[in-house]
Design a protein around this motif. Structure first.
Motif, PDB file in Angstrom:
ATOM      1  N   PRO A  44     -43.495  54.075  74.113  1.00 59.43           N
ATOM      2  CA  PRO A  44     -42.996  54.650  75.367  1.00 59.43           C
ATOM      3  C   PRO A  44     -44.096  54.910  76.402  1.00 59.43           C
ATOM      4  N   ASP A  45     -45.322  54.811  76.043  1.00 61.06           N
ATOM      5  CA  ASP A  45     -46.417  54.917  77.012  1.00 61.06           C
ATOM      6  C   ASP A  45     -47.701  54.460  76.316  1.00 61.06           C
ATOM      7  N   ILE A  47     -50.432  56.175  75.722  1.00 55.66           N
ATOM      8  CA  ILE A  47     -50.964  57.153  74.767  1.00 55.66           C
ATOM      9  C   ILE A  47     -50.329  56.893  73.400  1.00 55.66           C
ATOM     10  N   SER A  48     -49.014  56.749  73.400  1.00 56.40           N
ATOM     11  CA  SER A  48     -48.312  56.463  72.138  1.00 56.40           C
ATOM     12  C   SER A  48     -48.780  55.139  71.553  1.00 56.40           C
ATOM     13  N   SER A  49     -48.943  54.125  72.404  1.00 58.56           N
ATOM     14  CA  SER A  49     -49.370  52.799  71.909  1.00 58.56           C
ATOM     15  C   SER A  49     -50.598  52.932  71.020  1.00 58.56           C
ATOM     16  N   LEU A  50     -51.606  53.586  71.562  1.00 56.57           N
ATOM     17  CA  LEU A  50     -52.858  53.644  70.807  1.00 56.57           C
ATOM     18  C   LEU A  50     -52.746  54.606  69.620  1.00 56.57           C
ATOM     19  N   CYS A  51     -52.005  55.706  69.787  1.00 50.64           N
ATOM     20  CA  CYS A  51     -51.799  56.611  68.637  1.00 50.64           C
ATOM     21  C   CYS A  51     -51.097  55.873  67.498  1.00 50.64           C
ATOM     22  N   TYR A  52     -50.098  55.068  67.817  1.00 49.36           N
ATOM     23  CA  TYR A  52     -49.392  54.314  66.772  1.00 49.36           C
ATOM     24  C   TYR A  52     -50.367  53.364  66.064  1.00 49.36           C
ATOM     25  N   CYS A  53     -51.212  52.714  66.864  1.00 57.46           N
ATOM     26  CA  CYS A  53     -52.171  51.774  66.283  1.00 57.46           C
ATOM     27  C   CYS A  53     -53.156  52.499  65.360  1.00 57.46           C
ATOM     28  N   VAL A  54     -53.633  53.654  65.809  1.00 54.44           N
ATOM     29  CA  VAL A  54     -54.578  54.411  64.985  1.00 54.44           C
ATOM     30  C   VAL A  54     -53.884  54.856  63.695  1.00 54.44           C
ATOM     31  N   GLY A  55     -52.641  55.320  63.814  1.00 51.72           N
ATOM     32  CA  GLY A  55     -51.875  55.715  62.622  1.00 51.72           C
ATOM     33  C   GLY A  55     -51.737  54.540  61.660  1.00 51.72           C
ATOM     34  N   ALA A  56     -51.411  53.366  62.207  1.00 50.22           N
ATOM     35  CA  ALA A  56     -51.236  52.172  61.372  1.00 50.22           C
ATOM     36  C   ALA A  56     -52.547  51.790  60.691  1.00 50.22           C
ATOM     37  N   SER A  57     -53.650  51.941  61.436  1.00 47.11           N
ATOM     38  CA  SER A  57     -54.954  51.603  60.860  1.00 47.11           C
ATOM     39  C   SER A  57     -55.323  52.600  59.761  1.00 47.11           C
ATOM     40  N   LEU A  58     -54.981  53.870  59.966  1.00 48.48           N
ATOM     41  CA  LEU A  58     -55.217  54.866  58.908  1.00 48.48           C
ATOM     42  C   LEU A  58     -54.434  54.510  57.649  1.00 48.48           C
ATOM     43  N   ARG A  59     -53.274  53.901  57.855  1.00 48.95           N
ATOM     44  CA  ARG A  59     -52.454  53.478  56.711  1.00 48.95           C
ATOM     45  C   ARG A  59     -53.034  52.211  56.074  1.00 48.95           C
ATOM     46  N   GLY A  60     -53.926  51.516  56.822  1.00 48.55           N
ATOM     47  CA  GLY A  60     -54.631  50.382  56.227  1.00 48.55           C
ATOM     48  C   GLY A  60     -54.446  49.048  56.918  1.00 48.55           C
ATOM     49  N   LYS A  62     -54.807  46.258  60.046  1.00 39.42           N
ATOM     50  CA  LYS A  62     -55.586  45.956  61.242  1.00 39.42           C
ATOM     51  C   LYS A  62     -54.642  46.050  62.443  1.00 39.42           C
ATOM     52  N   ALA A  63     -55.071  46.781  63.461  1.00 35.42           N
ATOM     53  CA  ALA A  63     -54.149  47.075  64.558  1.00 35.42           C
ATOM     54  C   ALA A  63     -54.820  46.894  65.907  1.00 35.42           C
ATOM     55  N   MET A  64     -53.995  46.555  66.897  1.00 35.38           N
ATOM     56  CA  MET A  64     -54.508  46.341  68.254  1.00 35.38           C
ATOM     57  C   MET A  64     -53.461  46.746  69.277  1.00 35.38           C
ATOM     58  N   THR A  65     -53.918  47.156  70.448  1.00 40.67           N
ATOM     59  CA  THR A  65     -53.044  47.267  71.601  1.00 40.67           C
ATOM     60  C   THR A  65     -53.723  46.552  72.759  1.00 40.67           C
ATOM     61  N   ALA A  66     -52.950  46.338  73.827  1.00 39.39           N
ATOM     62  CA  ALA A  66     -53.498  45.662  75.015  1.00 39.39           C
ATOM     63  C   ALA A  66     -53.047  46.414  76.249  1.00 39.39           C
ATOM     64  N   THR A  67     -53.965  46.556  77.191  1.00 33.51           N
ATOM     65  CA  THR A  67     -53.614  47.294  78.396  1.00 33.51           C
ATOM     66  C   THR A  67     -54.506  46.855  79.549  1.00 33.51           C
ATOM     67  N   SER A  68     -54.325  47.522  80.692  1.00 32.27           N
ATOM     68  CA  SER A  68     -55.209  47.309  81.826  1.00 32.27           C
ATOM     69  C   SER A  68     -55.741  48.680  82.270  1.00 32.27           C
ATOM     70  N   GLY A  69     -56.526  48.708  83.328  1.00 26.72           N
ATOM     71  CA  GLY A  69     -57.204  49.939  83.738  1.00 26.72           C
ATOM     72  C   GLY A  69     -56.353  51.203  83.727  1.00 26.72           C
ATOM     73  N   PRO A  70     -55.204  51.193  84.387  1.00 22.53           N
ATOM     74  CA  PRO A  70     -54.397  52.422  84.422  1.00 22.53           C
ATOM     75  C   PRO A  70     -53.966  52.890  83.031  1.00 22.53           C
ATOM     76  N   GLY A  71     -53.658  51.949  82.141  1.00 19.98           N
ATOM     77  CA  GLY A  71     -53.256  52.313  80.783  1.00 19.98           C
ATOM     78  C   GLY A  71     -54.445  52.767  79.950  1.00 19.98           C
ATOM     79  N   TRP A  72     -55.565  52.112  80.181  1.00 20.85           N
ATOM     80  CA  TRP A  72     -56.791  52.492  79.453  1.00 20.85           C
ATOM     81  C   TRP A  72     -57.164  53.935  79.765  1.00 20.85           C
ATOM     82  N   LEU A  74     -55.285  56.332  80.193  1.00 19.00           N
ATOM     83  CA  LEU A  74     -54.484  57.216  79.342  1.00 19.00           C
ATOM     84  C   LEU A  74     -54.914  57.161  77.873  1.00 19.00           C
ATOM     85  N   MET A  75     -55.571  56.095  77.491  1.00 18.74           N
ATOM     86  CA  MET A  75     -55.924  55.907  76.076  1.00 18.74           C
ATOM     87  C   MET A  75     -57.251  56.535  75.690  1.00 18.74           C
TER      88      MET A  75
END
Lengths: 365, 450
Positions: A44-45, A47-60, A62-72, A74-75
């Motif tokens: 939904p935004d 912030i969530s994108s990267l939090c989800y990726c970090v959560g997934a990586s903690l679970r094991g 490999k995770a990635m998100t993609a964004t541009s300046g305005p989204g970065w 927030l991340m």
């Protein structure tokens, strides 16, 4: 190609939020990941994108998100969390014209500082910057490899012109590195999530949900992951977070040099502008000028040995980049002592080969 | 080891103030886990910022993740999502978050509810920020005295469960920290396969009870005043969890077919040097797809190409533009310092070429094929007006323009187009071939007339 590189690197989780010019990566991952045993999701935004990726990586995964300046922008909170918790993660930052929402469909190389200097404490975030589709593929794999090996967030710094330009790729010419996976902890009762055996600098990883109990925290912690105030052990962990990057800086270096041993001037560029710069060097050499060229793919940590090598005997250094203030030039300057340093800068559209050639000629005269 | 010791140690020294509701919650959480008998390693306690965040170290055998403020729900969601895609599976994240964290991370709660991801949120609502000095939160009751509302709060509190109901949450409960039913409610929430949230109404004894006439016994009165129902609330009918949906989609999803690669023909292109083409028209009139087709055709005869598109921020209105480089060798610079060929098929496209400097950059030898309907006043270049829109129709004008140019400058053999179109559905291919035919005819006529 960046998305394909990520998939080839073993990326199995992607969470994204639409933003021009990074949406293509999001769409490719949404199309491809579910059929390759992974999961791609609309967040939904940012912030969530990267939090989800970090959560997934903690679970094991490999995770990635993609964004541009305005989204970065927030991340940045969450990328610091990934850094502090030593969670491998890759963020593809496809630059567009800023500041603020800026020009969504215009390219730029204006997020060098925003990307690199975005952490409290000024930690080095590895940044790789491709100049074309083939490099997007190759550097995506390097980015994942280093994220995994050093357990750290890594930025793939692309831009609209590299990310959204279609081009022919000769797949036989791709230089594909071997894949690296994070070192896993072996079962032990006294596993300490942030402890290393010197001279190692990166702790072994235990995934949330598996047999070894792990403790993850974004607060200052000791090797066991316990919050401690004024403890030398905590300071040690904080120092190690930077030391592990520096210890591997030379190994991380990726450059494409085209040097003339008799040149007294060196042109440096990266990302999309490196393409124009390479052509500018052809123009200048065609006119009989002796010029060296260095394309830097691993922007940070700064490839200092390559820089020393490329600037040996050189009096003048030109740095061509599509931003107003010479962001990467400023980052390089401390390592170019004794040289006369000039920026070739422009915003709003691609810097052309002839513009660079004229600028170099003018300054050499 | 007793099962009890697997969770909260009976001798654990709790770090909370005397009478703080948090102490009751950690004990009842431990009781709930003990009752469920879940393996400790199947649980990850995900704690937010604030006094709730001190709970990690009290549960030495659970995985713990202490997060940034408000984001605990999002990190827990990420872990649960990944778990759903992995084998073996069965991770249960339990989020411990306060009322402050719930509001700053409201979006994460809403989305977790929408996804129906398998996490349990224990929302510790003590009506204020405790750790930072007793400030007002979005969940402070009316008239509640806090460090930042010394005369009493005048902003109505958010009923977060009512809000999450609108996000299709299927397990919603509210319980007092002092309630003997708390462990049961927490156990039910954890046992629930999907998103579950328990709002635990409690008091901050450092600030809440100091500044307000409130005790554990008056919690019910506060809840009543706000119209807050207590216990497990009724929700809409059960719906699939994220894990179920993912499994289902894995079973029904077929790999999407990527466009097959362009076949490589034996013929090579008649191109010695790079050629730069600008194609401009109107969004929605297949300008960029015509350019892509040209690049595919070029690829079939071994040429390198780049295609750089531009359009206004809107997708379906205004101009649409492609800049194409074709070259026998790899291409560096993708821009257009001075184009060799300009193809303008609509007025909007032409105006953009004037606005972005392309027209001014044309040299005398630049070839300009423009639709006859465009009033072109270029300063230089060789302009060829053609009735592309009329003869080929507006949606095929771009492809026809490419064909007209190539008729005058035969870089590609005709079979390159067959190769480029091979993967297209029959109807689309027929349309494209018709457009190419019109373009060739118009281009041929202008060759004759010159």
């Amino acid at each position: 190609m960046l998305a394909e590189g990520a998939l080839a690197a073993g990326c199995r989780f992607f969470a994204g939020y639409p933003i021009t010019p990074a949406s293509e990566i999001y769409e490719v991952m949404m199309r491809e990941l579910p059929t390759r045993g992974g999961l791609a999701l609309s967040a939904p935004d940012e912030i969530s994108s990267l939090c989800y990726c970090v959560g997934a990586s903690l679970r094991g995964l490999k995770a990635m998100t993609a964004t541009s300046g305005p989204g970065w922008a927030l991340m940045i909170e969450t990328v610091q969390y990934a850094l502090m918790t030593e969670t491998p993660i890759v963020v593809a930052l496809v630059q567009r014209l800023g500041p603020s929402t800026g020009g969504a469909t215009q390219g730029a190389q204006g997020d060098i500082w925003l990307a690199e200097f975005s952490t409290s404490g000024g930690y080095t975030l590895p940044v790789f910057s491709p100049s074309n589709a083939a490099e997007s593929y190759e550097l995506a794999i390097h980015a994942f490899n280093w994220a995994e090996r050093l357990r750290t967030p890594v930025i793939l710094l692309s831009d609209k012109e590299v990310g959204m330009t279609s081009e022919v790729v000769n797949d036989e010419a791709l230089q594909i590195p071997d894949l690296v996976n994070r070192k896993r902890a072996t079962a032990t009762a006294d596993y300490a999530p942030y402890a290393v055996q010197e001279p190692e600098t990166v702790p072994a990883f235990a995934a949330v949900g598996e047999e070894i109990k792990t403790t993850v925290t974004g607060s200052a912690h000791d090797p066991q992951g316990r919050l401690r105030k004024n403890s030398p052990q905590v300071i040690n962990v904080l120092q190690r977070l930077q030391r592990k990057i520096e210890a591997h800086a030379e190994e991380m270096a990726l450059v494409r040099p085209d040097l003339d041993p008799d040149a007294r001037c060196l042109l440096i560029s990266y990302g999309v502008t490196a393409r124009a710069a390479r052509q500018a060097v052809e123009i200048l050499r065609g006119e009989g000028l002796r010029v060296s060229f260095l394309q830097i793919q691993s922007l940070f940590p700064i490839p200092r040995k390559w820089l020393d090598w490329a600037t040996a005997g050189v009096e003048m250094v030109f740095v061509a980049e599509e931003n107003l203030t010479g962001q990467y030039r400023a980052a390089l300057t401390p390592y170019l002592s004794g040289k006369r340093i000039f920026g070739i800068n422009q915003i709003g559209h691609l810097i052309s080969p002839s513009h660079i050639a004229r600028a170099v000629e003018g300054l050499m005269a | 080891m007793t099962t009890e010791a697997l969770y909260l140690s009976p001798t654990a020294k709790l770090p909370y103030c005397r009478g703080c509701g948090h102490s009751l919650v950690v004990r009842q959480l431990s009781n709930a886990l003990e009752r469920l008998g879940l393996p400790p390693r199947s649980i990850v306690l995900t704690t937010d910022i604030g006094c709730v965040g001190l709970a990690d170290s009290l549960f030495p055998y659970l995985h713990t993740v202490h997060t940034t403020h408000g984001r605990s729900t999002a990190f827990a969601t990420g872990m649960a999502l990944a778990d759903a895609a992995m084998e073996p599976q069965g991770l249960k994240p339990i989020v411990m978050i306060g009322d402050g964290g719930a509001m700053i991370g409201l979006l994460h709660l809403v989305h977790a509810a929408q996804l129906n991801v398998d996490i349990t949120v224990l929302l510790h609502n003590n009506f204020m920020f405790g750790m930072t000095g007793g400030q007002h939160s979005a969940l402070s009751p009316l008239n509640w005295v806090t460090a930042t509302t010394p005369d009493g709060n005048s902003i109505p509190p958010l009923d977060i469960l009512a809000l999450l109901r609108t996000a299709h949450a299927t397990f919603l409960a509210r319980q007092f920290a002092t309630s003997p039913d708390l462990a049961t409610t927490i156990a039910d929430a954890i046992n629930y396969p999907g998103f579950s949230v328990v709002e635990i109404v409690e008091l901050c004894t450092a600030y809440g009870t100091r500044w307000n006439q409130a005790t554990g016994a008056s919690l019910k009165e506060i809840a009543d005043r706000q119209g807050y129902a207590i216990g497990e609330l009724e929700t809409e009918i059960e719906r699939p969890t994220f894990r179920d949906l993912y499994r289902h989609e894995q079973n029904v999803r077929k790999p999407k077919r990527a466009k097959p690669p362009v076949p490589r023909l034996n013929t090579t292109a008649q191109l010695k040097n790079e050629v730069r083409v600008v194609l401009a028209g109107t969004a929605g009139e297949r300008v960029q797809s015509a350019a892509a087709l040209l690049c595919r055709a070029a690829l079939s005869v071994g040429l390198y190409s780049t295609q750089k598109n531009d359009n206004p921020v809107t997708q379906g209105s205004g101009f649409s533009l492609s800049e194409i480089c074709l070259s026998p060798k790899p291409i560096d610079y993708t821009g257009m310092e001075c184009p060799d060929v300009v193809l303008a098929v609509s007025d909007e496209g032409w105006k953009e070429l004037q606005a972005n400097g392309t027209v001014a950059a044309c040299r005398e030898e630049t070839l300009l094929f423009v639709d006859s309907q465009i009033e072109a006043h270029p300063p230089m270049g060789c302009v060829v007006p053609l009735p592309l829109r009329r003869e080929a129709n507006p949606k095929r004008a771009a492809l026809a323009a490419i064909a007209a140019w190539l008729e005058n400058n035969p870089l590609l053999p005709p079979e390159a187009w067959d190769a480029a179109l091979a993967a297209d559905p029959a109807e689309r291919r027929a349309e494209s071939l018709a457009a190419l035919e019109v373009g060739r005819r118009l281009g041929g006529e202008c060759v004759k007339s010159s």
